[in-house]
Design a protein around this motif. Structure first.
Motif, short mmCIF file in Angstrom:
data_model
loop_
_atom_site.label_atom_id
_atom_site.label_comp_id
_atom_site.label_asym_id
_atom_site.label_seq_id
_atom_site.Cartn_x
_atom_site.Cartn_y
_atom_site.Cartn_z
N ALA A 35 -13.07 3.33 51.94
CA ALA A 35 -12.97 2.09 51.16
C ALA A 35 -11.94 1.20 51.84
O ALA A 35 -11.06 1.68 52.56
CB ALA A 35 -12.51 2.40 49.75
N ASP A 38 -6.24 -2.28 48.60
CA ASP A 38 -4.80 -2.01 48.67
C ASP A 38 -4.50 -0.52 48.77
O ASP A 38 -3.56 -0.12 49.47
CB ASP A 38 -4.10 -2.58 47.43
N THR A 39 -5.27 0.30 48.09
CA THR A 39 -4.94 1.74 48.06
C THR A 39 -5.00 2.39 49.45
O THR A 39 -4.05 3.04 49.86
CB THR A 39 -5.85 2.48 47.05
N PRO A 40 -6.11 2.22 50.20
CA PRO A 40 -6.18 2.92 51.49
C PRO A 40 -5.50 2.19 52.64
O PRO A 40 -5.56 2.67 53.77
CB PRO A 40 -7.69 3.03 51.74
N HIS A 138 -14.73 1.64 38.77
CA HIS A 138 -15.77 1.57 39.81
C HIS A 138 -15.35 2.31 41.08
O HIS A 138 -14.17 2.49 41.36
CB HIS A 138 -16.21 0.12 40.10
N ILE A 139 -16.37 2.72 41.81
CA ILE A 139 -16.19 3.38 43.11
C ILE A 139 -17.05 2.57 44.07
O ILE A 139 -18.24 2.40 43.82
CB ILE A 139 -16.75 4.82 43.07
N TYR A 168 -7.59 -10.22 47.11
CA TYR A 168 -7.73 -9.98 48.55
C TYR A 168 -7.83 -11.27 49.36
O TYR A 168 -7.75 -11.25 50.58
CB TYR A 168 -9.00 -9.15 48.83
N LYS A 201 -2.91 2.07 37.73
CA LYS A 201 -4.10 2.93 37.79
C LYS A 201 -4.00 4.13 36.85
O LYS A 201 -4.92 4.95 36.77
CB LYS A 201 -4.32 3.41 39.23
C1 F6R Z 1 -13.12 -1.61 48.28
C2 F6R Z 1 -13.68 -0.77 47.22
C3 F6R Z 1 -13.18 -0.89 45.83
C4 F6R Z 1 -11.70 -0.54 45.74
C5 F6R Z 1 -11.19 -0.58 44.30
C6 F6R Z 1 -9.70 -0.37 44.25
O1 F6R Z 1 -13.78 -1.33 49.51
O2 F6R Z 1 -14.57 -0.01 47.47
O3 F6R Z 1 -13.93 -0.04 45.00
O4 F6R Z 1 -11.50 0.75 46.27
O5 F6R Z 1 -11.50 -1.81 43.72
O6 F6R Z 1 -9.06 -1.40 44.93
P1 F6R Z 1 -7.50 -1.36 45.27
O7 F6R Z 1 -7.30 -0.21 46.18
O8 F6R Z 1 -7.23 -2.68 45.96
O9 F6R Z 1 -6.79 -1.21 43.99
#
Ligand code: F6R
Length: 245
Positions: A35, A38-40, A138-139, A168, A201
């Motif tokens: 993905a 921000d997380t990865p 969501h994933i 983003y 989260k």
């Molecule tokens: C992005 C994706 C999304 C994010 C999710 C969490 O490619 O697949 O499902 O993983 O919205 O987003 P963050 O990490 O920015 O909190």
């Protein structure tokens, strides 16, 4: 399912980065799907740093993009393309043949999905998929209510995703749809990790771990994966009934 809990975002990111490195060292032809978001972000940065420092050979690996915002060009700094190009593909000097991302500007998005599914099949499936989790569970862009049986598809984005997604982009954009791997891809991957960090989260992680497995909370799919792991930091774990490190 017991999540793996790390002290903070740095420790979580380093652990996940090392998992990718370990996979590629053991299986140079690994097929990896990540993905963006921000997380990865730190995981990707650390992974490329370790790969360069330890001279890990990524020349035979394949990268599959998890998803993309429909209509957003790859040069937009908020696109998933841009994220991977700058954080992974350029630092690792990957060749175009190693990279498979959705073209979210394609006239025929259904065909784009078929091409992605065929690519994954021809590569022998995904070895490791690492996903984040949206505030709504969501994933990728598999929004609440999406069947666990879908492969790649185009989705109508949930209101939460449309609002949160603006983070983003440097300028406001009109987001409507997403194109994404399906949850069936996650279930069929050899290993799958869901990553989450931070207090924001905590509520969705609690549901992911403690609610019943249901398409209403797509992230619960990870509990149906025999080699699925939820990796979180202490803040994201803070609402769990029972915490295990
Ligand atoms: C992005 C994706 C999304 C994010 C999710 C969490 O490619 O697949 O499902 O993983 O919205 O987003 P963050 O990490 O920015 O909190």
């Amino acid at each position: 399912m017991q999540p793996e809990i790390f002290a903070d975002y740095n420790a979580l990111s380093l652990h996940a980065a090392n998992k990718i490195i370990e996979l590629v060292k053991n299986k140079p032809k690994a097929v990896i799907s990540l993905a963006s978001g921000d997380t990865p972000r730190l995981m990707c940065k650390l992974m490329t740093e370790i790969a360069i420092r330890e001279n890990v050979d990524f020349t035979q690996s394949t990268f599959i993009g998890l998803d993309e915002w429909v209509g957003i060009p790859p040069e937009n700094t908020g696109s998933c393309h841009f994220f991977f190009k700058t954080l992974v593909f350029e630092p690792l000097h990957l060749l175009p043949a190693q990279i498979h991302l959705f073209n979210a500007l394609a006239d025929n998005l259904v065909q784009e999905c078929s091409v992605m599914d065929k690519t994954i099949r021809e590569k022998g499936g995904i070895d490791l998929i690492i996903v984040g989790v949206g505030m709504n569970g969501h994933i990728g862009f598999n929004e609440p209510g999406t069947s666990f049986d879908h492969y790649s598809h185009v989705t109508e984005l949930d209101n939460t995703t449309l609002t949160v997604g603006q983070k983003y982009f440097t300028l406001p954009v009109t987001l409507k749809k997403g194109i994404t791997l399906g949850l069936k891809h996650l279930l069929e991957s050899k290993e799958a990790f869901v990553l989450a960090s931070g207090l924001k989260k905590a509520a969705i992680i609690q549901k992911t771990i403690e609610d019943k497995i249901s398409s209403q909370i797509p992230a619960t799919v990870i509990r149906s994966h025999p080699r699925g792991v939820v990796m979180i930091d202490e803040e994201a774990a803070s609402l769990l009934k029972k915490q295990t490190s």
